[in-house]
Design a protein around this motif. Sequence first.
Motif, short mmCIF file in Angstrom:
data_model
loop_
_atom_site.label_atom_id
_atom_site.label_comp_id
_atom_site.label_asym_id
_atom_site.label_seq_id
_atom_site.Cartn_x
_atom_site.Cartn_y
_atom_site.Cartn_z
N GLY A 177 8.97 -12.91 7.28
CA GLY A 177 8.39 -12.14 6.07
C GLY A 177 9.02 -11.04 5.58
O GLY A 177 9.42 -10.05 6.69
N LEU A 178 9.36 -10.72 4.28
CA LEU A 178 9.93 -9.17 3.84
C LEU A 178 9.02 -8.56 3.47
O LEU A 178 9.19 -7.21 3.54
CB LEU A 178 11.09 -9.60 3.16
N PHE A 179 8.13 -8.89 2.64
CA PHE A 179 7.17 -8.18 1.98
C PHE A 179 6.08 -7.85 2.49
O PHE A 179 5.52 -8.72 3.55
CB PHE A 179 6.79 -8.76 0.50
N ASP A 180 5.15 -6.90 2.40
CA ASP A 180 3.99 -6.44 3.03
C ASP A 180 2.88 -7.53 2.88
O ASP A 180 2.22 -7.63 3.65
CB ASP A 180 3.56 -5.02 2.43
N ASP A 181 2.91 -8.29 1.93
CA ASP A 181 1.91 -9.48 1.52
C ASP A 181 2.41 -10.64 2.39
O ASP A 181 1.70 -11.72 2.36
CB ASP A 181 1.53 -9.61 0.18
N GLU A 182 3.38 -10.69 3.25
CA GLU A 182 3.81 -11.89 3.87
C GLU A 182 3.80 -11.70 5.42
O GLU A 182 4.12 -12.49 6.02
CB GLU A 182 5.37 -12.11 3.63
N ILE A 183 3.29 -10.31 5.68
CA ILE A 183 3.02 -9.88 7.06
C ILE A 183 1.97 -9.44 7.29
O ILE A 183 0.93 -9.14 6.27
CB ILE A 183 4.30 -8.82 7.47
N ASP A 184 1.48 -8.88 8.48
CA ASP A 184 0.31 -8.30 8.82
C ASP A 184 0.70 -6.89 9.01
O ASP A 184 1.29 -6.40 10.12
CB ASP A 184 -0.27 -8.52 10.21
N GLY A 227 12.62 -2.01 7.83
CA GLY A 227 11.24 -2.45 7.87
C GLY A 227 10.81 -3.32 6.65
O GLY A 227 11.80 -3.51 5.78
N PRO A 228 9.45 -3.67 6.48
CA PRO A 228 9.10 -4.54 5.27
C PRO A 228 9.43 -3.58 3.70
O PRO A 228 9.53 -2.22 3.86
CB PRO A 228 7.80 -4.57 5.44
N VAL A 229 9.32 -4.43 2.81
CA VAL A 229 9.32 -3.94 1.39
C VAL A 229 7.93 -3.95 0.87
O VAL A 229 7.10 -5.02 1.07
CB VAL A 229 10.22 -4.78 0.45
N TRP A 230 7.46 -3.07 0.40
CA TRP A 230 6.05 -2.57 0.18
C TRP A 230 5.80 -2.88 -1.45
O TRP A 230 5.87 -2.15 -2.16
CB TRP A 230 5.50 -1.21 0.60
N ARG A 231 5.19 -4.08 -1.80
CA ARG A 231 4.91 -4.47 -3.04
C ARG A 231 3.63 -4.42 -3.39
O ARG A 231 2.99 -4.36 -4.80
CB ARG A 231 5.53 -5.91 -3.43
N LYS A 232 2.75 -4.93 -2.38
CA LYS A 232 1.31 -5.21 -2.64
C LYS A 232 0.67 -3.66 -2.62
O LYS A 232 -0.11 -3.61 -3.31
CB LYS A 232 0.92 -6.23 -1.57
N ASP A 233 1.15 -3.05 -1.64
CA ASP A 233 0.40 -1.80 -1.37
C ASP A 233 1.31 -0.70 -1.08
O ASP A 233 1.52 -0.32 0.23
CB ASP A 233 -0.63 -1.68 -0.12
N PRO A 234 1.95 -0.20 -2.03
CA PRO A 234 3.14 0.75 -1.71
C PRO A 234 2.71 2.12 -1.15
O PRO A 234 3.47 2.73 -0.63
CB PRO A 234 3.88 0.97 -3.11
N GLY A 235 1.26 2.24 -1.45
CA GLY A 235 0.57 3.40 -0.84
C GLY A 235 0.38 3.30 0.70
O GLY A 235 0.30 4.52 1.28
N TYR A 236 0.57 2.12 1.50
CA TYR A 236 0.42 2.16 2.65
C TYR A 236 1.27 2.91 3.47
O TYR A 236 0.78 4.03 4.35
CB TYR A 236 0.38 0.58 3.04
N PRO A 237 2.78 2.83 3.32
CA PRO A 237 3.61 3.60 4.19
C PRO A 237 3.52 5.06 3.61
O PRO A 237 3.65 6.07 4.33
CB PRO A 237 5.03 3.14 3.91
N ILE A 238 3.31 5.19 2.26
CA ILE A 238 3.42 6.76 1.93
C ILE A 238 2.15 7.47 2.46
O ILE A 238 2.44 8.65 2.79
CB ILE A 238 3.26 6.74 -0.06
#
Length: 397
Positions: A177-184, A227-238
């Motif tokens: 999984g690359l994107f945040d919606d493909e991983i936990d 690490g992952p690319v955040w497209r579903k929730d870019p606010g998560y890492p920020i």
Amino acid sequence: MHDPIEISPGVSWVGVNDRETGLFESMWPLPRGISYNAYLIVGEKIALVDAVKKLQIDGFIAAVRKALPPGRSIDYLIINHIEPDHSGAIEVLSSLYPGMKIAGNKRTFDLMEGFYGMTENLHAVQDGDELDLGGRKLSFHITPMVHWPETMMTYDKTAGILFSGDAFGSFGTLDGGLFDDEIDPDVYEGEMLRYYSNIIGRFSAMVHKAIRKVEPLDIRMVASTHGPVWRKDPGYPISRYDRWSRFEPEPGAVLAYASMYGSTLRMAEAVARGLALGGLKDIMMHDVSKVHASFIIRDIWRYGGVVLGSCTYELGLFPLMRNLVELLEEKALKNRRLGLFGTYGWSGGAVKRLKEFAGTVSWDLVDPVLEVKCSARDAQLDECMQLGRNMAAAVKP
Ligand code: FEO
């Protein structure tokens, strides 16, 4: 993963996983590896954002070649961060794509000359500058000390992608999984905090400043170098980096101890019981001889209470505890409560050094500070429990 992955029309991830390196920066264990992310942006001109470590070049070049439209070349290599885990491929790229200009700032070029002796084909950018690739526009945002003095972020105005360099990055390979919606995402969170606290945390004030700087941008995707690319929730890492950069703790305590023959461990067990009786549920107990300091520092960055206990070794702190406190002094973490205890045989030393540590980090000391000769008796173990209760009271919301 060796093939490019499209993250947005015209933008592809062309990074690599590193499952071989044992210690990042020759110091920090990588039990779950790490990824070096790079991105190819195709407009009328083509830009590559960052590169990879020297040891990972083959897979990277293969991915770049696949992502490049037939007959096209790279016009710009944008260097958000010159540290060799991202710039190691720069000489190979320059020889494969001789027309490629290297985009960076003054400090990037200074370090690039130092590392690689390269001084030509430069495209200098300043804070706020834009680059029109034809069909898509990029803007550059200088964010020094996240994690080196030259670090900057690149923003794709067309797709709302923030190429953030090390900021918002994480240890851990991309396992399919690359994107945040493909991983936990929560599976990465621990390694993200271990990465933040050990690699970036020293520069928290600058991280905080950088977040405030890019906040006004319409960030629809966060694409870091690790690490992952955040497209579903870019606010998560920020939001997490923001919290960690402000040293904001969660309720809980870390109890790290060094014990050779069990005496200090008995005290640690009593402190832990006191923490629990005081109502704390999140209690992370670590033996510094078994757990690498990076994991202990990670937990200390998370929780508000820190209790350190050590036996004495050659008139001072047990060496692995000394390593931990020296690293903590360098990390300059603030806003923690500190409890201390220790043992000695024929001379003191451990608790004396722990008290010096308390002065250096300026954390609030929780009473009592306990120093025991050889092995604690029942009354002293009761005092250890009291230290635990007091710490629990100090960090509970
Ligand atoms: Fe991922 Fe500071 O290098």
